[in-house]
Scaffold this active site. Sequence first.
Site, PDB file in Angstrom:
ATOM      1  N   CYS A  25       0.869  -1.186   0.000  1.00 44.56           N
ATOM      2  CA  CYS A  25       0.000   0.000   0.000  1.00 44.56           C
ATOM      3  C   CYS A  25       0.900   1.228   0.000  1.00 44.56           C
ATOM      4  O   CYS A  25       2.081   1.141  -0.365  1.00 44.56           O
ATOM      5  CB  CYS A  25      -0.979  -0.014   1.176  1.00 44.56           C
ATOM      6  SG  CYS A  25      -0.197   0.026   2.803  1.00 44.56           S
ATOM      7  N   ARG A  42      -3.416  -0.599   5.333  1.00 47.88           N
ATOM      8  CA  ARG A  42      -3.980  -1.677   4.519  1.00 47.88           C
ATOM      9  C   ARG A  42      -3.065  -2.879   4.350  1.00 47.88           C
ATOM     10  O   ARG A  42      -3.500  -4.026   4.538  1.00 47.88           O
ATOM     11  CB  ARG A  42      -4.383  -1.121   3.142  1.00 47.88           C
ATOM     12  CG  ARG A  42      -5.536  -0.135   3.211  1.00 47.88           C
ATOM     13  CD  ARG A  42      -5.665   0.666   1.938  1.00 47.88           C
ATOM     14  NE  ARG A  42      -4.529   1.569   1.751  1.00 47.88           N
ATOM     15  CZ  ARG A  42      -4.314   2.309   0.676  1.00 47.88           C
ATOM     16  NH1 ARG A  42      -5.157   2.229  -0.349  1.00 47.88           N
ATOM     17  NH2 ARG A  42      -3.282   3.107   0.603  1.00 47.88           N
ATOM     18  N   ASP A  67      -8.284   3.893   0.837  1.00 48.17           N
ATOM     19  CA  ASP A  67      -7.328   4.397   1.822  1.00 48.17           C
ATOM     20  C   ASP A  67      -8.104   4.946   3.029  1.00 48.17           C
ATOM     21  O   ASP A  67      -8.852   5.911   2.890  1.00 48.17           O
ATOM     22  CB  ASP A  67      -6.502   5.503   1.151  1.00 48.17           C
ATOM     23  CG  ASP A  67      -5.435   6.078   2.072  1.00 48.17           C
ATOM     24  OD1 ASP A  67      -5.474   5.799   3.298  1.00 48.17           O
ATOM     25  OD2 ASP A  67      -4.571   6.804   1.570  1.00 48.17           O
TER      26      ASP A  67
END
Length: 161
Positions: free
Chosen positions: A9, A15, A126
């Site tokens: 990420c 994440r 996000d």
Amino acid sequence: MVYKLLFVCLGNICRSPSAENIMNHLIAEAGLSEQIVCDSAGTSAYHIGSPPDRRMNAAAKKKGIELVGQARKFQASDFERFDLILAMDRPNYQDIIYCDGEGKYQDKIKMMCSFASNHGDKEVPDPYYGGEDGFNYVIDLLFDSCAGLLDYIVTNNQLSP
Ligand code: 4NP
């Protein structure tokens, strides 16, 4: 042979560490910990050395997952070290592709959400600048994607415990 997965990420604090730890949980449940290993990295250097985000860990804990790890930056040598590289969103995917100047490793790079079966998302959103719901959603989406990813790896590599 040990099959190696890298989750990527932007910051490697929300994440991708979630994907790594959820995947490790599913791999252990399936009795495949000797055969599939996971790591994660960020395309940015913003949070190098940091542990996973506190808000992300709180969301993961509700589903029985403790996030462990220390952020690091994705590097070109990862292309050789890993069998599959999973990007959380399109900018991550593009940044990884950009590091593969000759296009040698394109087949190893995939979008994480392409393995989800109960979510229509194309990207893992996000959660960094949003609220608690966003973190909870990431965990749900990653559980779904990780389950599909595990099926894919087991089938394609004929793995069994
Ligand atoms: P991640 O989330 O890419 O899922 O780890 C983010 C972490 C940090 C920032 C953005 C996204 N940041 O801008 O610092």
